[in-house]
Design a protein around this motif. Structure first.
Motif, mmCIF file in Angstrom:
data_model
loop_
_atom_site.group_PDB
_atom_site.id
_atom_site.type_symbol
_atom_site.label_atom_id
_atom_site.label_comp_id
_atom_site.label_asym_id
_atom_site.label_seq_id
_atom_site.Cartn_x
_atom_site.Cartn_y
_atom_site.Cartn_z
ATOM 1 N N THR A 28 0.834 -1.204 0.000
ATOM 2 C CA THR A 28 0.000 0.000 0.000
ATOM 3 C C THR A 28 0.868 1.254 0.000
ATOM 4 O O THR A 28 1.920 1.288 0.665
ATOM 5 N N ALA A 29 0.468 2.247 -0.768
ATOM 6 C CA ALA A 29 1.152 3.555 -0.838
ATOM 7 C C ALA A 29 2.623 3.452 -1.243
ATOM 8 O O ALA A 29 3.419 4.327 -0.913
ATOM 9 N N SER A 30 2.958 2.382 -1.941
ATOM 10 C CA SER A 30 4.350 2.245 -2.409
ATOM 11 C C SER A 30 4.617 3.157 -3.601
ATOM 12 O O SER A 30 5.767 3.414 -3.953
ATOM 13 N N GLY A 31 3.539 3.591 -4.261
ATOM 14 C CA GLY A 31 3.695 4.442 -5.444
ATOM 15 C C GLY A 31 3.288 3.738 -6.736
ATOM 16 O O GLY A 31 3.661 4.184 -7.825
ATOM 17 N N LYS A 32 2.478 2.700 -6.620
ATOM 18 C CA LYS A 32 2.054 1.959 -7.828
ATOM 19 C C LYS A 32 1.337 2.883 -8.815
ATOM 20 O O LYS A 32 1.659 2.926 -10.001
ATOM 21 N N SER A 33 0.328 3.617 -8.304
ATOM 22 C CA SER A 33 -0.445 4.501 -9.202
ATOM 23 C C SER A 33 0.450 5.581 -9.775
ATOM 24 O O SER A 33 0.330 5.949 -10.950
ATOM 25 N N THR A 34 1.361 6.092 -8.941
ATOM 26 C CA THR A 34 2.234 7.173 -9.410
ATOM 27 C C THR A 34 3.196 6.658 -10.483
ATOM 28 O O THR A 34 3.432 7.337 -11.490
ATOM 29 N N GLU A 135 -2.763 -2.352 -11.819
ATOM 30 C CA GLU A 135 -1.991 -2.154 -10.585
ATOM 31 C C GLU A 135 -2.801 -2.483 -9.340
ATOM 32 O O GLU A 135 -3.998 -2.217 -9.281
ATOM 33 N N ARG A 165 3.036 7.830 4.022
ATOM 34 C CA ARG A 165 2.194 8.337 2.921
ATOM 35 C C ARG A 165 0.741 7.905 3.078
ATOM 36 O O ARG A 165 -0.172 8.620 2.689
ATOM 37 N N ARG A 169 -2.927 10.254 3.265
ATOM 38 C CA ARG A 169 -3.811 9.951 2.129
ATOM 39 C C ARG A 169 -5.164 9.433 2.624
ATOM 40 O O ARG A 169 -6.220 9.878 2.156
ATOM 41 N N GLU A 173 -8.053 11.828 1.726
ATOM 42 C CA GLU A 173 -8.747 11.417 0.492
ATOM 43 C C GLU A 173 -9.743 10.282 0.707
ATOM 44 O O GLU A 173 -10.615 10.063 -0.114
ATOM 45 N N ALA A 212 8.305 6.011 -7.805
ATOM 46 C CA ALA A 212 8.342 7.037 -8.856
ATOM 47 C C ALA A 212 9.589 7.913 -8.788
ATOM 48 O O ALA A 212 9.906 8.608 -9.759
ATOM 49 N N ASP A 213 10.310 7.868 -7.653
ATOM 50 C CA ASP A 213 11.574 8.625 -7.585
ATOM 51 C C ASP A 213 12.640 7.984 -8.478
ATOM 52 O O ASP A 213 13.637 8.624 -8.807
HETATM 53 N N1 LIG Z 1 7.909 9.404 -4.962
HETATM 54 C C1 LIG Z 1 6.992 9.989 -4.179
HETATM 55 N N2 LIG Z 1 7.311 11.026 -3.406
HETATM 56 C C2 LIG Z 1 6.380 11.607 -2.603
HETATM 57 N N3 LIG Z 1 5.101 11.211 -2.519
HETATM 58 C C3 LIG Z 1 4.727 10.168 -3.283
HETATM 59 C C4 LIG Z 1 5.639 9.503 -4.146
HETATM 60 N N4 LIG Z 1 4.997 8.483 -4.768
HETATM 61 C C5 LIG Z 1 3.733 8.521 -4.303
HETATM 62 N N5 LIG Z 1 3.562 9.518 -3.421
HETATM 63 C C6 LIG Z 1 2.325 9.855 -2.699
HETATM 64 O O1 LIG Z 1 2.039 8.762 -1.818
HETATM 65 C C7 LIG Z 1 0.666 8.449 -1.845
HETATM 66 C C8 LIG Z 1 0.497 7.017 -2.351
HETATM 67 O O2 LIG Z 1 0.985 6.950 -3.691
HETATM 68 P P1 LIG Z 1 0.270 6.053 -4.770
HETATM 69 O O3 LIG Z 1 0.999 6.184 -6.041
HETATM 70 O O4 LIG Z 1 -1.203 6.333 -4.784
HETATM 71 O O5 LIG Z 1 0.549 4.607 -4.127
HETATM 72 P P2 LIG Z 1 -0.195 3.224 -4.342
HETATM 73 O O6 LIG Z 1 -0.866 3.295 -5.686
HETATM 74 O O7 LIG Z 1 0.918 2.217 -4.287
HETATM 75 O O8 LIG Z 1 -1.143 3.101 -3.197
HETATM 76 C C9 LIG Z 1 -0.015 9.481 -2.757
HETATM 77 O O9 LIG Z 1 -0.497 10.507 -1.923
HETATM 78 C C10 LIG Z 1 1.118 9.969 -3.630
HETATM 79 O O10 LIG Z 1 0.922 11.291 -4.053
#
Ligand SMILES: Nc1ncnc2c1ncn2[C@@H]1O[C@H](COP(=O)(O)OP(=O)(O)O)[C@@H](O)[C@H]1O
Ligand SMILES: O=c1ccn([C@@H]2O[C@H](COP(=O)(O)O)[C@@H](O)[C@H]2O)c(=O)[nH]1
Length: 248
Positions: A28-34, A135, A165, A169, A173, A212-213
């Motif tokens: 969770t919140a690993s950045g999959k969507s990003t 994802e 994160r 969130r 949200e 995403a970094d």
């Molecule tokens: N590289 C990053 N640096 C800072 N915040 C990030 C980064 N990647 C994601 N986030 C933030 O962390 C939260 C979770 O990211 P998200 O991509 O939705 O993760 P997932 O899809 O894995 O749950 C969101 O609020 C997003 O904006």
């Protein structure tokens, strides 16, 4: 999946496109969507409407199963385990992906995190595309789903960062309060990550540390997608927006 299956055309007479299907997993919140968003941006897809996209992204959250009233009551108190494989409708997930691979148009509900329900009034139509990203936390858990992917990515972000994160969130949200988020995380999210999600990392073709970094990893993945799609001779308008820097 074999190349012959991927290249097969006119399944059910629907369309001759069999998309390149990419699974994107991670906690969770690993950045999959990003990460998916970055891939789409680099493939020049963000300013297109859904019907014109050659690259589309679908969330596994659209495949949560319907809850009973008793389960909804539990969910409202943060006492339902949304991180267990049983929370998902595996059959619907698999059938939808098979339809996508067959080039069919599919309609998918969006997920309402505030009410823990699928929004059957808010349906996304997925048109045949060249690349489909799927994802979610457990996209590699179910073998029959896992075996459908042509490429598997695992976004590997450290658990403290993920929790840091997830808390804002979920509060901002997803309509939760701090106590509920922390209780759910401790009781369900963290143990289920260790039992069901983390062990699926071994199935990934590419592990992306820092999500995403990790611009280098994302650029390499984008170039690989381009190579594959170009090899299939199905480049209907995809162009790479950002090329990786060359190492001198
Ligand atoms: N590289 C990053 N640096 C800072 N915040 C990030 C980064 N990647 C994601 N986030 C933030 O962390 C939260 C979770 O990211 P998200 O991509 O939705 O993760 P997932 O899809 O894995 O749950 C969101 O609020 C997003 O904006
Ligand atoms: O009603 C719900 C449905 C899901 N969740 C949590 O969402 C995450 C999965 O989404 P990510 O975007 O990958 O974080 C999962 O950990 C569930 O716990 C929820 O809280 N409520």
């Amino acid at each position: 999946m074999s190349d012959s299956r991927r290249n097969s055309c006119k399944i059910n007479g629907s369309n001759n496109k069999t998309p390149f299907l990419i699974g994107v997993s991670g906690g969770t919140a690993s950045g999959k969507s990003t990460v998916c968003k970055r891939i789409m941006e680099k493939l020049g897809q963000v300013n297109k409407n859904q019907s014109e996209r050659q690259v589309v992204c679908i969330s596994q959250d659209s495949f949560y199963r319907d809850l009973t009233q008793a389960e909804i009551t539990k969910a409202e108190k943060g006492q339902f385990n949304f991180d267990h494989p049983d929370a998902f409708n595996e059959i619907y997930m698999k059938e939808t992906l098979l339809d996508i691979l067959a080039g069919k148009i599919v309609k998918i509900p969006t997920y309402d995190y505030k009410n823990h329900t699928l929004r059957k009034d808010e349906i996304i139509t997925i048109y045949p595309a060249d690349v489909v990203l799927f994802e979610g936390i457990l996209v590699f858990y179910f073998p029959e789903v896992r075996n459908l992917f042509h490429m598997k990515l695992f976004v590997d972000t450290d658990s403290d960062t993920r929790l840091a994160r997830r808390v804002p969130r979920d509060i901002n949200e997803r309509g939760r309060d701090l106590e509920q988020v922390l209780n759910q995380y401790t009781n369900f999210v963290k143990p289920a990550f260790e039992e069901f999600c983390s062990p699926t990392k071994k199935f990934a073709d590419v592990i992306i540390p820092r999500g995403a970094d990790n611009v280098v990893a994302i650029d390499l993945i984008v170039l690989h997608i381009m190579d594959i799609v170009r090899g299939q001779n199905r480049m209907n308008g995809i162009q790479v927006i950002a090329q990786p820097k060359r190492i001198k």
